[in-house]
Design an enzyme around this catalytic site. Structure first.
Site, PDB file in Angstrom:
ATOM      1  N   GLU A  76     -18.414  -4.669  24.519  1.00 53.22           N
ATOM      2  CA  GLU A  76     -17.581  -5.874  24.564  1.00 53.22           C
ATOM      3  C   GLU A  76     -16.375  -5.778  23.638  1.00 53.22           C
ATOM      4  O   GLU A  76     -15.263  -6.186  24.003  1.00 53.22           O
ATOM      5  CB  GLU A  76     -18.405  -7.122  24.188  1.00 53.22           C
ATOM      6  N   HIS A 112      -4.064   3.027  -3.397  1.00 54.59           N
ATOM      7  CA  HIS A 112      -4.223   2.526  -2.028  1.00 54.59           C
ATOM      8  C   HIS A 112      -3.530   1.183  -1.837  1.00 54.59           C
ATOM      9  O   HIS A 112      -2.657   1.047  -0.990  1.00 54.59           O
ATOM     10  CB  HIS A 112      -5.701   2.383  -1.662  1.00 54.59           C
ATOM     11  N   HIS A 125     -29.376 -15.830  24.449  1.00 45.46           N
ATOM     12  CA  HIS A 125     -28.325 -15.771  25.462  1.00 45.46           C
ATOM     13  C   HIS A 125     -27.700 -17.135  25.753  1.00 45.46           C
ATOM     14  O   HIS A 125     -26.823 -17.229  26.614  1.00 45.46           O
ATOM     15  CB  HIS A 125     -28.889 -15.187  26.764  1.00 45.46           C
ATOM     16  N   ASP A 137     -33.528 -16.657  30.049  1.00 47.59           N
ATOM     17  CA  ASP A 137     -33.184 -15.619  29.073  1.00 47.59           C
ATOM     18  C   ASP A 137     -33.331 -16.101  27.639  1.00 47.59           C
ATOM     19  O   ASP A 137     -33.395 -15.290  26.710  1.00 47.59           O
ATOM     20  CB  ASP A 137     -31.757 -15.111  29.306  1.00 47.59           C
ATOM     21  N   ASN A 161      -7.648  11.779   4.438  1.00 42.75           N
ATOM     22  CA  ASN A 161      -7.362  11.886   3.007  1.00 42.75           C
ATOM     23  C   ASN A 161      -8.608  11.779   2.127  1.00 42.75           C
ATOM     24  O   ASN A 161      -8.533  11.942   0.906  1.00 42.75           O
ATOM     25  CB  ASN A 161      -6.318  10.850   2.576  1.00 42.75           C
ATOM     26  N   PHE A 212     -21.803 -13.782  24.110  1.00 47.91           N
ATOM     27  CA  PHE A 212     -21.327 -12.523  23.555  1.00 47.91           C
ATOM     28  C   PHE A 212     -19.834 -12.542  23.260  1.00 47.91           C
ATOM     29  O   PHE A 212     -19.251 -11.506  22.896  1.00 47.91           O
ATOM     30  CB  PHE A 212     -21.684 -11.364  24.480  1.00 47.91           C
ATOM     31  N   HIS A 252       0.843  -1.194   0.000  1.00 51.70           N
ATOM     32  CA  HIS A 252       0.000   0.000   0.000  1.00 51.70           C
ATOM     33  C   HIS A 252       0.882   1.249   0.000  1.00 51.70           C
ATOM     34  O   HIS A 252       1.302   1.714   1.073  1.00 51.70           O
ATOM     35  CB  HIS A 252      -0.910   0.002   1.232  1.00 51.70           C
ATOM     36  N   GLY A 280      -3.903  -4.356  11.810  1.00 48.84           N
ATOM     37  CA  GLY A 280      -4.386  -4.853  10.527  1.00 48.84           C
ATOM     38  C   GLY A 280      -5.894  -4.723  10.480  1.00 48.84           C
ATOM     39  O   GLY A 280      -6.431  -4.003   9.633  1.00 48.84           O
ATOM     40  N   PRO A 281      -6.608  -5.408  11.404  1.00 50.42           N
ATOM     41  CA  PRO A 281      -8.058  -5.188  11.487  1.00 50.42           C
ATOM     42  C   PRO A 281      -8.326  -3.729  11.881  1.00 50.42           C
ATOM     43  O   PRO A 281      -7.953  -3.307  12.991  1.00 50.42           O
ATOM     44  CB  PRO A 281      -8.499  -6.152  12.595  1.00 50.42           C
ATOM     45  N   LEU A 282      -8.919  -2.975  10.997  1.00 45.85           N
ATOM     46  CA  LEU A 282      -9.049  -1.540  11.240  1.00 45.85           C
ATOM     47  C   LEU A 282      -9.853  -1.256  12.509  1.00 45.85           C
ATOM     48  O   LEU A 282     -10.818  -1.948  12.830  1.00 45.85           O
ATOM     49  CB  LEU A 282      -9.688  -0.856  10.032  1.00 45.85           C
TER      50      LEU A 282
END
Length: 660
Positions: free
Chosen positions: A408, A261, A470, A466, A186, A434, A27, A115-117
């Site tokens: 979370e 990019h 859940h 629940d 940008n 979760f 990039h 890496g994971p934005l």
């Protein structure tokens, strides 16, 4: 821009672009556009020492858009870290220290894998909490022994991700004044102009979060950016976002275009970019003045650490107990007295493992000063509150409990930031179902090999009323699939104590503790064997009287069911043994001899777990030899749920007899 500044900025730009061009992958647009931002932070403000990348009181730097890694590698090389020009030439290749995205533990000077934005942005909040929390406890007048900043670059993509929104809200609430991000504004994404999907007023949003927001109109104005960072430092009660108008692919024929990019510029475009900047066409060219500029900083870098070491020596003389505790925390020294944890339950006959975990946390808070944590607004349910720990807040940095709110995803990234910073054993709680909100952060913790602890309660359909939203069915097995994660589902209070001991001692991987809502018997009659063997992941809890015809393998709350089935089978003349297997990964790490002693070949095995059966065949030989559940649950009392879904003694015995 001054001549030396321009030389250094262009060195960063073209070292990055050359890496991408040589690799034919990467990039280039981000480095070309944000090199002045990177340079300003590192040249004007970063406190670091390349001779000791892990110096504890260094400033932390986060490249949240990790796809721009070539720029970070160029910066680390120029700053004097052990990252040679040959490594830059080996960008994105097998065995290099310059992978496609920055990797913690691989490249000197990389403080966090990104890496994971959004994750880098959010982990920086954990860094800032760590600094503030340690400073709140250990700093004394004239002894600022913990005193550093967290800087970073962030992007449009980061700010679109939900995790950054959660983390930014928390950071503003906590008033983390030593967190400073420069935003690469940008206005370009892979698919086009940001206006196609991102039209919000970022400045207004971050002000609403409680951040100080500053603007720099021109990314080439190093002095304006330096002044903005200085202004950010002056505001000690708000994190700061400095919005810098940048141009992706700056100076290239592809400037302000999505096409620069995620692909090399190409030989012609790269040559044109260098020509426009008055830069030599030579690949990986580093001018002498740029080398000398950063080499001249090295004595001051070494002196900064030496001065801090001297301060620590004086601190030790004045505050010996605090200094010793801080030294242990910096070194990651952990002592857990398992017998003291087990002693908590001497008088108990029944306890939900979530409640047992809560009791263990109270004792661990005494034994492990580094233990900190909280819950995603489920503290009373998860039993994660350290009763004598106080709460970390904008006004009180000494507290050990953290109110994460219903966040979370951000909670997980903050835990990772705390673990990466050093000096902490962090934990965070929510319901097991979760964990899907946490999964990306658990994966990143596993990838980095760091000690984040996830307390996941309400671990089966037995949680009851629940209902199916859940009730985790596939979650436990999904967590076991992630490499380098320890997943522990204890059967009672005593196994819970061992599980926590392992979580605290295991410094190279995250741990997921899976805990029950319903009460389970405390297995005092098996206390000795639990103490001796539970840490091995699986062990013979109740041996057959003679030669076992079948081995019943149980986890968590289903171990009680296996023990009752053992007794029922004995009445029918079938000798069975019961193996408790709280952790697949801990068991798989044992010797072949030990594993054979627990699960000997030639003996029928049958597993029982209130979750999907898929995967258990690795121990039982067939998924037919598993009592599990393959549908979603329902809303009803926990006991009714277990009965309706077949988790009864009679059904288990019938299924065992069928396979025999």
């Amino acid at each position: 821009m001054q001549k030396i500044d321009q030389a250094c900025v262009n060195t960063l730009r073209f070292l990055a672009a050359d890496q991408v061009e040589k690799a034919k992958s990467g990039h280039p647009g981000f480095p070309l556009g944000t090199a002045p931002l990177m340079y300003t932070i590192w040249d004007r403000y970063m406190s670091y020492n390349p001779a000791n990348p892990n110096w504890f009181n260094r400033d932390r730097f986060i490249l949240s858009p990790g796809h721009g890694s070539a720029l970070l590698y160029a910066m680390l090389h120029l700053a004097g870290y052990e990252l040679s020009l040959d490594e830059l030439k080996n960008f994105r290749q097998w065995g290099s220290k310059t992978p496609g995205h920055p990797e913690y533990g691989l490249t000197p000077g990389v403080d966090v894998s990104t890496g994971p934005l959004g994750h880098g942005f959010a982990m920086g909040v954990g860094f800032a909490i760590a600094e503030a929390m340690l400073a709140g406890k250990y700093n004394k007048p004239d002894f600022p022994v913990v005193n550093h900043y967290t800087y970073g670059l962030t992007s449009d993509g980061d700010l679109m991700e939900g995790v950054s929104c959660e983390a930014a809200s928390l950071a503003g609430t906590l008033g983390l004044g030593k967190l400073i991000y420069l935003y690469d504004d940008n206005k370009i994404t892979i698919e086009g102009d940001t206006s196609i999907a991102f039209t919000e007023d970022v400045e207004a949003r971050f002000k609403a979060y409680g951040w100080q927001v500053l603007r720099v109109a021109d990314s080439e104005d190093v002095e304006a950016m330096a002044a903005a960072i200085k202004e950010a430092q002056a505001d000690t009660t708000h994190p700061s976002l400095i919005i810098v108008r940048t141009h992706i692919g700056f100076g290239s024929p592809k400037q302000d275009s999505p096409s620069c990019h995620g692909e090399p510029l190409g030989a012609d475009a790269l040559a044109a970019t260098k020509e426009k900047a008055g830069w030599p066409q030579e690949m990986f060219y580093v001018p002498a003045e740029a080398k000398e500029h950063f080499a001249a900083k090295l004595p001051a870098c070494a002196k900064a650490e030496a001065d801090w070491n001297a301060l620590m020596d004086d601190y030790k003389a004045c505050y010996p107990e605090l200094a010793a505790e801080l030294a242990d925390r910096m070194a990651g020294k952990i002592n857990v007295d398992l017998e003291a944890l087990e002693a908590i339950f001497k008088e108990q006959t029944k306890s939900a493992t979530r409640a047992s975990s809560g009791d263990v946390i109270q004792k661990l808070a005494e034994q492990v000063p580094a233990l900190v944590g909280g819950s995603a607004d489920l503290g009373p349910s998860n039993k994660t509150v350290m009763k004598a720990g106080g709460y970390f807040s904008k006004l009180d940095h000494k507290g050990r409990n953290i109110h994460f709110g219903v966040r979370e995803h951000a909670m997980g990234t903050v835990l990772n930031g705390l673990a990466l910073h050093g000096g902490f054993v962090p934990f965070g709680g929510t319901f097991l179902v979760f964990a899907d909100f946490l999964r990306p952060t658990i994966r990143m913790a596993a990838l980095m090999g760091i000690q984040s602890i996830f307390v996941l309660t309400h671990d089966s359909i037995a949680l009851g009323e629940d209902g199916p939203t859940h009730q985790p069915i596939e979650t436990t097995m999904g967590l076991r699939l992630i490499p380098n994660v320890s997943v522990i589902r204890p059967a009672d209070a005593l196994e819970t104590a061992v599980a926590w001991q392992q979580a605290c001692l295991n410094k190279t991987k995250p741990t997921c503790l899976l805990l029950s809502r319903q009460n389970l018997p405390v297995m005092h009659e098996h206390a000795a064997v639990i103490h001796e063997n539970a840490a091995k992941g699986a062990y013979v809890l109740s041996p057959a009287k003679e030669a076992a015809k079948v081995i019943l393998i149980g986890t968590g709350s289903e171990v009680e069911l296996a023990l009752k089935a053992q007794a029922k089978l004995a009445e029918e003349g079938i000798d069975a043994s019961v193996v408790s297997m709280p952790s697949w990964d801990l068991f798989d790490a044992q010797s072949e001899e030990y594993k054979e002693s627990v699960l000997p070949a030639g003996v029928t095995k049958f597993a029982v777990e209130a979750g999907v059966p898929y995967g258990w065949s690795r121990y039982t030989g067939s998924e037919k030899n598993v009592l599990g559940i393959t549908t979603f649950g329902a809303s009803a009392p926990g006991g009714v749920m277990m009965e309706k879904y077949g988790f009864t003694v009679d059904n288990l015995v019938a299924k065992v007899k069928a396979v025999l």
